[in-house]
Write a protein that holds these residues in place. Sequence first.
Motif, PDB file in Angstrom:
ATOM      1  N   ASN A 198     -45.780 -60.616   7.126  1.00  0.00           N
ATOM      2  CA  ASN A 198     -44.813 -59.579   6.731  1.00  0.00           C
ATOM      3  C   ASN A 198     -45.410 -58.630   5.702  1.00  0.00           C
ATOM      4  O   ASN A 198     -45.205 -57.417   5.781  1.00  0.00           O
ATOM      5  CB  ASN A 198     -43.541 -60.218   6.163  1.00  0.00           C
ATOM      6  N   ASN A 199     -46.130 -59.175   4.730  1.00  0.00           N
ATOM      7  CA  ASN A 199     -46.759 -58.338   3.713  1.00  0.00           C
ATOM      8  C   ASN A 199     -47.727 -57.354   4.354  1.00  0.00           C
ATOM      9  O   ASN A 199     -47.739 -56.164   4.019  1.00  0.00           O
ATOM     10  CB  ASN A 199     -47.507 -59.191   2.681  1.00  0.00           C
ATOM     11  N   ASP A 255     -43.688 -55.094   5.078  1.00  0.00           N
ATOM     12  CA  ASP A 255     -42.450 -55.673   4.559  1.00  0.00           C
ATOM     13  C   ASP A 255     -42.813 -56.635   3.436  1.00  0.00           C
ATOM     14  O   ASP A 255     -42.779 -57.848   3.596  1.00  0.00           O
ATOM     15  CB  ASP A 255     -41.694 -56.392   5.681  1.00  0.00           C
ATOM     16  N   LYS A 256     -43.160 -56.073   2.289  1.00  0.00           N
ATOM     17  CA  LYS A 256     -43.737 -56.848   1.190  1.00  0.00           C
ATOM     18  C   LYS A 256     -42.706 -57.700   0.472  1.00  0.00           C
ATOM     19  O   LYS A 256     -41.597 -57.270   0.206  1.00  0.00           O
ATOM     20  CB  LYS A 256     -44.412 -55.905   0.206  1.00  0.00           C
TER      21      LYS A 256
END
Length: 96
Positions: free
Chosen positions: A41-42, A46-47
Amino acid sequence: MSDSKSVKKSEPQSKMIKYISWIATVTAILMYVSYIPQIGNNLAGDKGSPIQPLVAAINCTLWVVYGFFKNPRDWPLVLANFPGIIFGLITFLTAL
């Protein structure tokens, strides 16, 4: 007489503690491997928060050092926490 009973009683207890330590090692490794989706995700933008994985990496480093330098070495403790250093730092760095 009571000494021989305590020795016999502590043997199963010792085996149980050994099994529990290795089960805990496996579950700890799974806990840190569970960072993989967050790393993905990061990297996808999407951190997540970098604080928790950084603190986990620091905590794991301290436990690895403790377990490695303890006499005798505590291998389940070392092995359980080593992945936390790697995955915690990767998760932290990708969250920045």
